[in-house]
Write a protein that holds these residues in place. Sequence first.
Motif, PDB file in Angstrom:
ATOM      1  N   ALA A   9       0.615  -1.429  -0.247  1.00  0.00           N
ATOM      2  CA  ALA A   9       0.249  -0.129  -0.103  1.00  0.00           C
ATOM      3  C   ALA A   9       0.618   1.180   0.096  1.00  0.00           C
ATOM      4  O   ALA A   9       0.333   1.807  -0.894  1.00  0.00           O
ATOM      5  N   LEU A  10       1.748   0.740   0.939  1.00  0.00           N
ATOM      6  CA  LEU A  10       2.421   2.125   0.536  1.00  0.00           C
ATOM      7  C   LEU A  10       3.244   2.529  -0.651  1.00  0.00           C
ATOM      8  O   LEU A  10       3.612   3.953  -1.022  1.00  0.00           O
ATOM      9  N   ARG A  11       4.507   1.781  -0.912  1.00  0.00           N
ATOM     10  CA  ARG A  11       4.352   1.634  -2.176  1.00  0.00           C
ATOM     11  C   ARG A  11       3.726   1.816  -3.511  1.00  0.00           C
ATOM     12  O   ARG A  11       3.937   2.597  -4.262  1.00  0.00           O
ATOM     13  N   ASN A  12       2.260   2.057  -3.092  1.00  0.00           N
ATOM     14  CA  ASN A  12       1.547   2.428  -4.342  1.00  0.00           C
ATOM     15  C   ASN A  12       0.985   3.502  -4.169  1.00  0.00           C
ATOM     16  O   ASN A  12      -0.184   4.367  -4.971  1.00  0.00           O
ATOM     17  N   GLY A  13       1.038   3.942  -2.882  1.00  0.00           N
ATOM     18  CA  GLY A  13       0.638   5.553  -2.262  1.00  0.00           C
ATOM     19  C   GLY A  13      -0.563   5.660  -1.747  1.00  0.00           C
ATOM     20  O   GLY A  13      -0.399   6.802  -1.280  1.00  0.00           O
ATOM     21  N   ASP A  14      -0.897   4.531  -0.650  1.00  0.00           N
ATOM     22  CA  ASP A  14      -1.371   4.475   0.303  1.00  0.00           C
ATOM     23  C   ASP A  14      -1.817   5.010   1.074  1.00  0.00           C
ATOM     24  O   ASP A  14      -0.873   4.904   1.190  1.00  0.00           O
ATOM     25  N   LEU A  15      -3.025   4.967   2.116  1.00  0.00           N
ATOM     26  CA  LEU A  15      -2.288   4.774   3.635  1.00  0.00           C
ATOM     27  C   LEU A  15      -2.609   4.204   4.553  1.00  0.00           C
ATOM     28  O   LEU A  15      -3.703   2.900   3.854  1.00  0.00           O
ATOM     29  N   ILE A  16      -1.909   4.259   5.326  1.00  0.00           N
ATOM     30  CA  ILE A  16      -2.134   2.864   6.218  1.00  0.00           C
ATOM     31  C   ILE A  16      -1.995   3.153   7.716  1.00  0.00           C
ATOM     32  O   ILE A  16      -1.770   3.996   7.906  1.00  0.00           O
ATOM     33  N   HIS A  17      -2.506   2.553   8.612  1.00  0.00           N
ATOM     34  CA  HIS A  17      -2.331   3.121  10.529  1.00  0.00           C
ATOM     35  C   HIS A  17      -1.236   1.514  10.668  1.00  0.00           C
ATOM     36  O   HIS A  17      -1.573   0.832  10.293  1.00  0.00           O
ATOM     37  N   LEU A  18      -0.209   2.881  11.115  1.00  0.00           N
ATOM     38  CA  LEU A  18       0.735   1.947  11.812  1.00  0.00           C
ATOM     39  C   LEU A  18       1.067   1.974  13.328  1.00  0.00           C
ATOM     40  O   LEU A  18       0.796   2.895  14.130  1.00  0.00           O
ATOM     41  N   PRO A  19       0.605   1.029  14.150  1.00  0.00           N
ATOM     42  CA  PRO A  19       1.295   0.978  15.025  1.00  0.00           C
ATOM     43  C   PRO A  19       2.740   1.317  15.601  1.00  0.00           C
ATOM     44  O   PRO A  19       3.330   1.050  15.007  1.00  0.00           O
ATOM     45  N   THR A  20       2.604   1.980  16.707  1.00  0.00           N
ATOM     46  CA  THR A  20       4.022   2.507  17.580  1.00  0.00           C
ATOM     47  C   THR A  20       3.503   2.313  18.477  1.00  0.00           C
ATOM     48  O   THR A  20       2.652   2.442  19.067  1.00  0.00           O
ATOM     49  N   GLU A  21       4.977   2.460  19.553  1.00  0.00           N
ATOM     50  CA  GLU A  21       4.797   2.541  21.219  1.00  0.00           C
ATOM     51  C   GLU A  21       3.907   3.609  21.391  1.00  0.00           C
ATOM     52  O   GLU A  21       3.421   3.275  22.546  1.00  0.00           O
ATOM     53  N   THR A  22       4.115   4.947  20.361  1.00  0.00           N
ATOM     54  CA  THR A  22       3.626   6.007  21.609  1.00  0.00           C
ATOM     55  C   THR A  22       1.985   5.727  20.698  1.00  0.00           C
ATOM     56  O   THR A  22       0.667   6.142  21.976  1.00  0.00           O
ATOM     57  N   VAL A  23       1.802   6.220  19.141  1.00  0.00           N
ATOM     58  CA  VAL A  23       0.470   6.152  19.354  1.00  0.00           C
ATOM     59  C   VAL A  23      -0.086   5.847  17.723  1.00  0.00           C
ATOM     60  O   VAL A  23       1.026   4.833  17.360  1.00  0.00           O
ATOM     61  N   TYR A  24      -0.776   4.991  17.407  1.00  0.00           N
ATOM     62  CA  TYR A  24      -1.191   5.055  16.312  1.00  0.00           C
ATOM     63  C   TYR A  24      -1.051   6.116  14.819  1.00  0.00           C
ATOM     64  O   TYR A  24      -1.653   6.615  15.673  1.00  0.00           O
ATOM     65  N   ASP A  31       8.478  10.279   0.505  1.00  0.00           N
ATOM     66  CA  ASP A  31       9.089  10.967  -1.013  1.00  0.00           C
ATOM     67  C   ASP A  31       8.196  11.168  -1.951  1.00  0.00           C
ATOM     68  O   ASP A  31       7.924  11.739  -2.930  1.00  0.00           O
ATOM     69  N   ASP A  32       6.411  11.140  -1.712  1.00  0.00           N
ATOM     70  CA  ASP A  32       5.316  11.187  -2.481  1.00  0.00           C
ATOM     71  C   ASP A  32       4.161  12.502  -2.120  1.00  0.00           C
ATOM     72  O   ASP A  32       3.369  12.338  -1.234  1.00  0.00           O
ATOM     73  N   PRO A  33       4.935  13.958  -2.933  1.00  0.00           N
ATOM     74  CA  PRO A  33       4.080  14.176  -2.132  1.00  0.00           C
ATOM     75  C   PRO A  33       2.172  14.245  -2.271  1.00  0.00           C
ATOM     76  O   PRO A  33       1.288  14.455  -1.829  1.00  0.00           O
ATOM     77  N   ALA A  34       1.697  13.398  -3.218  1.00  0.00           N
ATOM     78  CA  ALA A  34       0.499  12.821  -4.194  1.00  0.00           C
ATOM     79  C   ALA A  34      -0.015  12.197  -2.792  1.00  0.00           C
ATOM     80  O   ALA A  34      -1.268  12.657  -1.838  1.00  0.00           O
ATOM     81  N   ASP A  91      18.231  14.735   2.126  1.00  0.00           N
ATOM     82  CA  ASP A  91      17.568  14.659   1.135  1.00  0.00           C
ATOM     83  C   ASP A  91      16.059  15.345   0.786  1.00  0.00           C
ATOM     84  O   ASP A  91      15.151  14.497   1.649  1.00  0.00           O
ATOM     85  N   THR A  92      15.973  15.922   0.250  1.00  0.00           N
ATOM     86  CA  THR A  92      14.791  16.738  -0.435  1.00  0.00           C
ATOM     87  C   THR A  92      13.473  15.718  -0.617  1.00  0.00           C
ATOM     88  O   THR A  92      12.673  16.470  -1.105  1.00  0.00           O
ATOM     89  N   VAL A  93      14.415  14.638  -1.356  1.00  0.00           N
ATOM     90  CA  VAL A  93      13.193  14.435  -2.398  1.00  0.00           C
ATOM     91  C   VAL A  93      12.318  12.741  -1.553  1.00  0.00           C
ATOM     92  O   VAL A  93      11.856  12.705  -1.370  1.00  0.00           O
ATOM     93  N   ALA A  94      13.549  12.197  -0.445  1.00  0.00           N
ATOM     94  CA  ALA A  94      12.819  11.435   0.835  1.00  0.00           C
ATOM     95  C   ALA A  94      12.176  11.387   1.350  1.00  0.00           C
ATOM     96  O   ALA A  94      11.561  10.593   1.994  1.00  0.00           O
ATOM     97  N   ALA A  95      12.569  13.317   1.699  1.00  0.00           N
ATOM     98  CA  ALA A  95      11.531  13.475   2.395  1.00  0.00           C
ATOM     99  C   ALA A  95      11.020  15.178   1.984  1.00  0.00           C
ATOM    100  O   ALA A  95      11.632  16.054   1.400  1.00  0.00           O
ATOM    101  N   GLY A 126      11.362   6.393   3.977  1.00  0.00           N
ATOM    102  CA  GLY A 126      10.854   6.662   4.990  1.00  0.00           C
ATOM    103  C   GLY A 126       9.565   7.865   4.915  1.00  0.00           C
ATOM    104  O   GLY A 126       8.773   6.971   4.236  1.00  0.00           O
ATOM    105  N   VAL A 127       8.573   7.008   6.215  1.00  0.00           N
ATOM    106  CA  VAL A 127       7.082   7.405   5.932  1.00  0.00           C
ATOM    107  C   VAL A 127       6.945   8.219   7.225  1.00  0.00           C
ATOM    108  O   VAL A 127       7.189   7.953   8.002  1.00  0.00           O
ATOM    109  N   VAL A 128       6.359   9.409   6.643  1.00  0.00           N
ATOM    110  CA  VAL A 128       5.352  10.098   7.574  1.00  0.00           C
ATOM    111  C   VAL A 128       3.843   9.661   8.320  1.00  0.00           C
ATOM    112  O   VAL A 128       3.579   8.355   7.689  1.00  0.00           O
ATOM    113  N   ALA A 129       4.372   9.500   9.614  1.00  0.00           N
ATOM    114  CA  ALA A 129       3.302   8.743  10.472  1.00  0.00           C
ATOM    115  C   ALA A 129       2.396   9.802  11.239  1.00  0.00           C
ATOM    116  O   ALA A 129       2.543   9.085  12.539  1.00  0.00           O
TER     117      ALA A 129
END
Length: 304
Positions: A9-24, A31-34, A91-95, A126-129
């Motif tokens: 899903a990430l590779r396709n540019g879709d959103l996911i719910h990502l569990p972390t130790e802090t919050v979901y 790297d994908d503005p869209a 790296d302003t492309v990766a982020a 990188g994954v914004v979450a």
Amino acid sequence: MTVAAAIAALRNGDLIHLPTETVYGLGARADDPAAVVKVFEAKGRPRFNPLIVHIGSVESAAAIGVMDERALALADTFWPGPLTLVVPVRDTVAACDLARAGLDSVALRLPSHPLALEVLRGFGGGVVAPSANRSGRPSPTTQADSLEETGTSVAVSLDGGACQVGVESTVVSLLGDARYLRAGAVTRAQIEAVIGPLAADDTEGHRSPGRLSLHYAPDAPVHINMETPPLGAAYLAFGPTDYAGPVIQLSANRDPAEAAANLFSGLREADRLNPVCIAIAPIPGDGIGEAINDRIRRAAGFIG
């Protein structure tokens, strides 16, 4: 749903719910503005508020941002874990620009939740979450809360159980003088034990997520530091109480770490009761209590 499905899903540019130790988190490839636009749309989040880029290794962090000696020392001590470092962007492309809110800095975190690490390392970038709630709402600490908030916007929702920390990560800026921008489970004293005294944070707050007024706010008005709640209130207690109305215990034993883990779910539970207000008991401000008081003051609209 599986980790493989989340990576796809990430590779396709879709959103996911990502569990972390802090919050979901509401995850998208950094790297994908869209893809990042979808995060802002799902959250209704102001686009000037930067996002944290989650990575699967220190090496990945160093490829995206400039990790100086202080950053490497903090990473060695607290990563993987609930600490975000704001550093100069490399790296302003990766982020992408949208993920950074147009800033010349980037916020980086290596989370410790095993599912998050599996996704991040499998994805490779990188994954914004940001937290998977609608903007201004209490952050979700279970998959069920994530689905309630932004479930219609994600392609994949991973269930990682209840979050162990329960409040968002500590944010430290390493742009010039080190500054403590957002309180979290990694305390100011713990940071200073590694890199020395921290400067005041009054000039770099715009570089940190979670710095808006009425952030984390439920629908009901919030009143803090309440020993005696008003009639009709839902009470978030910290220890024993004689209040006769609905009581939601943050920690019956007055354990700040337990209170942090229960804070957002407690706000949600209280809000579902449709009370005249949500009253929150006084909580000591030392250690992780600084993070708790920061969040509840934002929920009450006292911090911008």
